[in-house]
Design a protein around this motif. Structure first.
Motif, short mmCIF file in Angstrom:
data_model
loop_
_atom_site.label_atom_id
_atom_site.label_comp_id
_atom_site.label_asym_id
_atom_site.label_seq_id
_atom_site.Cartn_x
_atom_site.Cartn_y
_atom_site.Cartn_z
N UNK A 60 0.66 -1.12 0.15
CA UNK A 60 0.09 0.02 0.21
C UNK A 60 0.83 1.33 0.17
N UNK A 61 1.36 1.63 -1.07
CA UNK A 61 2.25 2.83 -1.29
C UNK A 61 1.58 4.15 -0.64
N UNK A 62 0.32 4.28 -0.58
CA UNK A 62 -0.59 5.29 -0.04
C UNK A 62 -1.15 4.53 1.08
N UNK A 63 -0.98 4.88 2.43
CA UNK A 63 -1.63 4.29 3.46
C UNK A 63 -2.17 5.16 4.52
N UNK A 64 -3.21 4.71 5.20
CA UNK A 64 -4.03 5.74 6.24
C UNK A 64 -3.16 5.60 7.67
N UNK A 65 -2.94 6.23 8.40
CA UNK A 65 -2.45 6.04 9.91
C UNK A 65 -3.30 7.07 10.79
N UNK A 66 -3.84 6.87 11.62
CA UNK A 66 -4.49 7.43 12.67
C UNK A 66 -3.46 7.95 13.83
N UNK A 67 -3.48 9.30 14.07
CA UNK A 67 -2.43 10.06 14.87
C UNK A 67 -3.39 10.32 16.41
N UNK A 68 -2.55 10.28 17.47
CA UNK A 68 -3.07 10.41 18.64
C UNK A 68 -3.66 12.01 18.80
#
Length: 426
Positions: A60-68
């Motif tokens: 997934x060269x573009x992937x989602x991340x949730x930040x705190x």
């Protein structure tokens, strides 16, 4: 550096740190809250990106991340995908206002300059700086760069025992060059080496770099005032003479700080890490001594392979925008892995390891891409093309003074680097 200036820096950093703790309690514990999908962009395994970067890029060269911090972010690790993000000033913003209010970052902590501004402000400021960074203008610095390199080699040759290439060579060369370019006092260079490095090291917490920025800007405000009274021959004096009050003091201090930051630590890290590459490749070390045609391709391959700036300035989607089939919602933050992109098999057609014989493809992202591509790229190339061959010629038998496994690299940093590089010279 004067006692007054040092005291002002210490007081400012102390106030910033205490206020941050009182408001948010943010420190190194914040780092522990960040997901590994983000931290992987700031880690290395020796000179290589950690394995997770490659596996993420492949899946997934573009992937989602949730930040705190209540924000959503997207990590981009592919070459073409990174170019698409970095090249779209219309689709993505770098304005510092996007960061203000998050993770204890206040609006007044903005460093100004090119990196955290959008058009038309960015366009106006870059137009002011660009003439000074053309090859025609930079050639006047060439004799001084050569002299700086030779002075450092002389000093190392006069030393006894092992010499630390980081502190005796990699740091002073760009530091003195930037002092020459800007026209700031040489006496301040040691303190500014630390200030510049502090903003890239996240072990003090995610907001610690902004304290270093504030201290640096404090200094440059004073320099700007002095240049207003008596413009010198450096970059700041040139801007004062040619543009007058059309550039205010805060903007000029931000530009100076940006030039110091972008031109010092990144080049210093590349010189240090590139010297390690030379120590690991005797054949290349030998060729650099005798074959001038080897210099330019070696420098480009080192820039691509090392990608000392591991991650580009954060971008924020202006509207919902599609990258490689993935829709990034308006307002989300996007972080491009330059080290990951420059090792993408779709770009270099192999594992991206160092290859001195590689016909290095054009377009590596070591200096970024698009309107925010590093304005000092040609200056950095000049320094590297002088430093590496001169080092190889002067000390053809240099070798590590410690086992390779004892070398200490930065563990978590936007600009990757090595803490020290002790060598025997011969």
């Amino acid at each position: 550096m004067s006692t007054t200036f040092r005291s002002r820096i210490t007081a400012r950093l102390g106030r910033t740190y205490l206020a941050r703790i009182q408001r948010h309690g943010i420190g190194s514990s914040t780092i522990k809250l960040l997901p590994e999908e983000l931290l992987m962009l700031l880690r290395r395994d020796g000179l290589d990106p950690v394995r997770r970067v490659a596996t993420t890029r492949a899946s997934a060269p573009v992937s989602r991340v949730s930040l705190p911090f209540g924000m959503d972010a997207w990590v981009v690790t592919g070459y073409e995908e990174s170019k698409a993000v970095l090249g779209s000033a219309e689709g993505f913003s770098t304005d510092f206002a996007n960061l203000a209010g998050n993770a204890g970052i206040a609006a007044e902590q903005s460093p100004g300059g090119l990196g955290f501004s959008d058009p038309p402000v960015h366009t106006r400021l870059r137009r002011i700086l660009t003439p000074e960074f053309t090859m025609r203008r930079l050639r006047r610095l060439a004799p001084r760069i050569e002299a700086i390199v030779e002075e450092r080699l002389d000093a190392m040759e006069a030393s006894r025992g092992p010499v630390d290439l980081v502190h005796e060579f990699a740091l002073p060369v760009p530091s003195l060059t930037i002092c020459e370019l800007l026209g700031v006092p040489y006496a301040d260079r040691h303190d500014f080496q630390q200030l510049a490095m502090d903003r890239f090291d996240l072990f003090g917490g995610t907001t610690a770099p902004f304290g270093a920025m504030s201290a640096s800007l404090d200094y440059f405000r004073g320099v700007v005032k002095a240049q207003r009274r008596n413009p010198g021959d450096g970059l700041l004096g040139m801007i004062v003479r040619e543009h007058g009050d059309s550039v205010d003091d805060e903007e000029l201090a931000g530009l100076a700080d940006g030039v110091l930051t972008g031109g010092f630590e990144t080049t210093a890290s590349t010189i240090a890490l590139g010297s390690l590459v030379l120590l690991q490749n005797e054949e290349v070390l030998g060729r650099l001594r005798t074959d001038d045609t080897m210099t330019a391709p070696f420098v480009e391959e080192v820039l691509r392979y090392l990608s000392a700036v591991q991650m580009a300035f954060p971008r924020f989607a202006r509207e919902d925008i599609e990258i490689a089939g993935v829709v990034i919602p308006r307002g989300d933050m996007v972080l491009c892995s330059l080290s990951g992109a420059n090792r993408d098999p779709a770009y270099v057609s192999d594992d991206g390891g160092f290859d001195p014989h590689r016909a290095t493809p054009s377009g590596h992202l070591a200096f970024g891409h698009g309107i925010h591509r590093c304005i000092g790229a040609e200056l950095a190339r000049m320094e590297l093309r002088v430093a590496f061959p001169a080092l190889a010629r002067r000390f053809p038998g240099m070798r590590l003074a410690v086992p390779p496994q004892e070398l200490g690299f930065r563990k978590l940093s936007i600009v990757y680097g090595i803490e020290s590089l002790p060598v025997y010279l011969s």
